[in-house]
Design an enzyme around this catalytic site. Structure first.
Site, PDB file in Angstrom:
ATOM      1  N   GLY A  70       0.836  -1.211   0.000  1.00 13.08           N
ATOM      2  CA  GLY A  70       0.000   0.000   0.000  1.00 13.08           C
ATOM      3  C   GLY A  70       0.860   1.246   0.000  1.00 13.08           C
ATOM      4  N   GLY A 102      -1.131   7.607   1.307  1.00 11.29           N
ATOM      5  CA  GLY A 102      -1.365   7.633   2.751  1.00 11.29           C
ATOM      6  C   GLY A 102      -0.154   7.246   3.583  1.00 11.29           C
ATOM      7  CG  ASP A 123      -5.712  -6.687  -6.321  1.00  7.36           C
ATOM      8  OD1 ASP A 123      -6.007  -6.520  -5.113  1.00  7.36           O
ATOM      9  OD2 ASP A 123      -6.551  -6.658  -7.230  1.00  7.36           O
ATOM     10  CB  THR A 183      -8.168  -6.464   1.195  1.00 12.02           C
ATOM     11  OG1 THR A 183      -9.102  -6.688   0.148  1.00 12.02           O
ATOM     12  CG2 THR A 183      -7.098  -5.478   0.754  1.00 12.02           C
ATOM     13  CE1 TYR A 234     -19.109  -6.903   5.338  1.00 16.37           C
ATOM     14  CE2 TYR A 234     -20.217  -4.884   4.688  1.00 16.37           C
ATOM     15  CZ  TYR A 234     -19.054  -5.593   4.907  1.00 16.37           C
ATOM     16  OH  TYR A 234     -17.835  -4.995   4.694  1.00 16.37           O
TER      17      TYR A 234
HETATM   18  N1  LIG Z   1      -5.839   6.478   8.373  1.00 18.05           N
HETATM   19  C1  LIG Z   1      -6.234   6.076   9.564  1.00 18.05           C
HETATM   20  O1  LIG Z   1      -6.840   6.843  10.334  1.00 18.05           O
HETATM   21  C2  LIG Z   1      -5.966   4.675  10.033  1.00 18.05           C
HETATM   22  C3  LIG Z   1      -6.363   4.329  11.330  1.00 18.05           C
HETATM   23  C4  LIG Z   1      -6.127   3.031  11.769  1.00 18.05           C
HETATM   24  C5  LIG Z   1      -5.510   2.120  10.945  1.00 18.05           C
HETATM   25  N2  LIG Z   1      -5.146   2.475   9.682  1.00 18.05           N
HETATM   26  C6  LIG Z   1      -4.544   1.455   8.822  1.00 18.05           C
HETATM   27  O2  LIG Z   1      -3.406   1.971   8.168  1.00 18.05           O
HETATM   28  C7  LIG Z   1      -3.226   1.327   6.912  1.00 18.05           C
HETATM   29  C8  LIG Z   1      -2.965   2.374   5.832  1.00 18.05           C
HETATM   30  O3  LIG Z   1      -4.109   3.180   5.721  1.00 18.05           O
HETATM   31  P1  LIG Z   1      -4.107   4.625   5.061  1.00 18.05           P
HETATM   32  O4  LIG Z   1      -4.804   5.506   6.020  1.00 18.05           O
HETATM   33  O5  LIG Z   1      -2.774   4.968   4.577  1.00 18.05           O
HETATM   34  O6  LIG Z   1      -5.110   4.368   3.840  1.00 18.05           O
HETATM   35  P2  LIG Z   1      -5.014   4.777   2.293  1.00 18.05           P
HETATM   36  O7  LIG Z   1      -4.501   6.150   2.142  1.00 18.05           O
HETATM   37  O8  LIG Z   1      -6.347   4.430   1.713  1.00 18.05           O
HETATM   38  O9  LIG Z   1      -3.899   3.793   1.744  1.00 18.05           O
HETATM   39  C9  LIG Z   1      -4.168   2.420   1.655  1.00 18.05           C
HETATM   40  C10 LIG Z   1      -3.224   1.786   0.685  1.00 18.05           C
HETATM   41  O10 LIG Z   1      -3.615   0.405   0.555  1.00 18.05           O
HETATM   42  C11 LIG Z   1      -3.784   0.139  -0.830  1.00 18.05           C
HETATM   43  N3  LIG Z   1      -4.716  -0.952  -1.076  1.00 18.05           N
HETATM   44  C12 LIG Z   1      -6.045  -0.992  -0.874  1.00 18.05           C
HETATM   45  N4  LIG Z   1      -6.531  -2.161  -1.304  1.00 18.05           N
HETATM   46  C13 LIG Z   1      -5.491  -2.863  -1.808  1.00 18.05           C
HETATM   47  C14 LIG Z   1      -5.354  -4.118  -2.428  1.00 18.05           C
HETATM   48  N5  LIG Z   1      -6.410  -4.909  -2.688  1.00 18.05           N
HETATM   49  N6  LIG Z   1      -4.130  -4.521  -2.818  1.00 18.05           N
HETATM   50  C15 LIG Z   1      -3.055  -3.733  -2.629  1.00 18.05           C
HETATM   51  N7  LIG Z   1      -3.119  -2.523  -2.071  1.00 18.05           N
HETATM   52  C16 LIG Z   1      -4.330  -2.094  -1.671  1.00 18.05           C
HETATM   53  C17 LIG Z   1      -4.264   1.452  -1.433  1.00 18.05           C
HETATM   54  O11 LIG Z   1      -4.141   1.447  -2.835  1.00 18.05           O
HETATM   55  P3  LIG Z   1      -5.301   2.140  -3.753  1.00 18.05           P
HETATM   56  O12 LIG Z   1      -5.216   3.596  -3.496  1.00 18.05           O
HETATM   57  O13 LIG Z   1      -4.932   1.728  -5.127  1.00 18.05           O
HETATM   58  O14 LIG Z   1      -6.594   1.592  -3.286  1.00 18.05           O
HETATM   59  C18 LIG Z   1      -3.316   2.398  -0.722  1.00 18.05           C
HETATM   60  O15 LIG Z   1      -2.042   2.356  -1.319  1.00 18.05           O
HETATM   61  C19 LIG Z   1      -4.476   0.471   6.679  1.00 18.05           C
HETATM   62  O16 LIG Z   1      -4.169  -0.867   6.965  1.00 18.05           O
HETATM   63  C20 LIG Z   1      -5.455   1.017   7.694  1.00 18.05           C
HETATM   64  O17 LIG Z   1      -6.396   0.048   8.125  1.00 18.05           O
HETATM   65  C21 LIG Z   1      -5.333   3.733   9.211  1.00 18.05           C
END
Ligand SMILES: NC(=O)c1ccc[n+]([C@@H]2O[C@H](COP(=O)([O-])OP(=O)(O)OC[C@H]3O[C@@H](n4cnc5c(N)ncnc54)[C@H](OP(=O)(O)O)[C@@H]3O)[C@@H](O)[C@H]2O)c1
Length: 324
Positions: free
Chosen positions: A30, A34, A82, A130, A184
């Site tokens: 990812g 982010g 993916d 995922t 769900y």
């Molecule tokens: N932001 C928060 O407040 C928060 C809080 C708690 C935990 N987290 C955790 O932190 C992690 C990163 O989150 P983030 O906030 O940085 O979110 P984000 O900005 O949406 O980034 C998520 C990343 O994961 C990728 N991704 C999604 N589905 C995927 C798939 N099927 N295969 C490969 N890559 C995939 C996205 O790619 P695409 O853009 O192409 O979809 C993106 O690069 C996550 O695990 C999230 O649960 C975040």
């Protein structure tokens, strides 16, 4: 308890100041946006070769170009991955292992949150498939380069992004993929997936730490990123209602957000902090080992269902069966 000079407002660059990652290889999933993108930038800035894995070719190229511009001379290797397609996961792991016989750090960061009911290519519920199952397969396929790095460099680490969202629920052992119900709830499914992330780190550490591979799970805090792309008005109200029950949040429902640099700080701390050596398997938040808290109203700490070694072993067996 591991002592740490860092806290909720520490940034990636503060945590990594003075850390030398030259000759080390990190893989970040990812990495196209982010927290993953910031994690990749921060690790590259300390000299690590960074494999940036993501599913969207255009976003991935832009991310690699962006890190390259911010970190001149960075060694970056883009890989398409993916996680919602086990064929892609296998191909990506094979490509990484072929190009990088030693992997010192693996950051299982990618994720989706609170999406409507969906299915991966292999039929798993989208969030469990995922966030957990894809990473389970990717990580286990990278065992050999992780073990090789551990032997060569005196240790390797796997950091799995969990979330405070794990507090919304444990593993639905009788129906983890929502195949036998019409009911769900997107937040229960996120909770299950994020509990799975914490249990995976716990069991991974138990199994692999004898070979020098340690694992940690991380709650990064709340950060405005594309993770919120599926949120509707009722989801925002649900999040605020959870905060209203918690005294530490003042009972107002207000959410305090971190910057992306603050959010990714706990990840890079988990990846590098020497003081964590005796805390393998731990769930971390705000650059500390999280407190065990089972008060249902609390919005901090780690719940017992995400720290349960029996559940962690059971999830490993279930995951092995599901991914074949
Ligand atoms: N932001 C928060 O407040 C928060 C809080 C708690 C935990 N987290 C955790 O932190 C992690 C990163 O989150 P983030 O906030 O940085 O979110 P984000 O900005 O949406 O980034 C998520 C990343 O994961 C990728 N991704 C999604 N589905 C995927 C798939 N099927 N295969 C490969 N890559 C995939 C996205 O790619 P695409 O853009 O192409 O979809 C993106 O690069 C996550 O695990 C999230 O649960 C975040």
């Amino acid at each position: 308890m591991a002592t740490s000079p860092f806290g909720a407002s520490s940034t990636t660059d503060e945590v990594l100041a003075g850390v030398d990652l030259t000759d080390r290889t990190a893989v970040v999933t990812g990495a196209s946006g982010g927290l993953g993108l910031e994690t990749a930038r921060a690790l590259a800035s300390r000299g690590a070769t960074v494999v940036m894995a993501a599913r969207d070719d255009g976003k991935l190229r832009a991310a690699v170009d962006g890190v390259g511009a911010q970190v001149p001379g960075a060694e970056l290797d883009p890989v398409l991955l993916d996680l919602a397609d086990l064929g892609s996961v296998r191909a990506a792991a094979e490509a990484v292992a072929a190009r990088h016989p030693l992997v010192d750090l693996l950051v299982d960061n990618a994720g989706v949150m609170a999406c409507p009911l969906g299915r991966t290519a292999d039929g798993f519920e989208l969030q469990f498939g995922t966030n957990h199952l894809g990473h389970f397969l990717f990580t286990t396929l990278l065992h050999d380069p992780l073990a090789a790095a551990a032997a060569e460099h005196g240790g390797a680490r796997v950091v799995v992004l969990s979330s405070g969202g794990h507090r919304m629920g444990g593993i639905r052992w009788d129906d983890p993929n929502y195949e036998r119900t019409d009911e769900y709830f997107n937040w229960d499914a996120y909770g299950q997936a994020k509990t799975a992330n914490a249990l995976f780190a716990l069991e991974l550490d138990r199994r692999w730490s004898p070979e020098g591979i340690q694992a940690y799970s991380v709650h990064p805090g709340m950060i405005i990123t594309d993770l919120g792309r599926h949120l509707r008005a009722e989801d925002l109200e649900f999040m605020a209602s959870v905060r209203r029950t918690d005294e530490r949040s003042g009972g107002t429902g207000a959410i305090s957000f971190k910057s992306v640099e603050e959010g990714a700080a706990t990840t890079v701390w988990a990846a590098t902090a020497a003081e964590l050596v005796d805390h393998g398997g731990a769930y971390l938040e705000d650059c500390h080992v999280a407190e065990a808290v089972d008060d249902p109203a609390a919005t901090h700490g780690v719940r017992s269902w995400a720290r349960d070694p029996e559940a962690a072993a059971r999830l490993w067996d279930l995951s092995e069966r599901l991914v074949g």
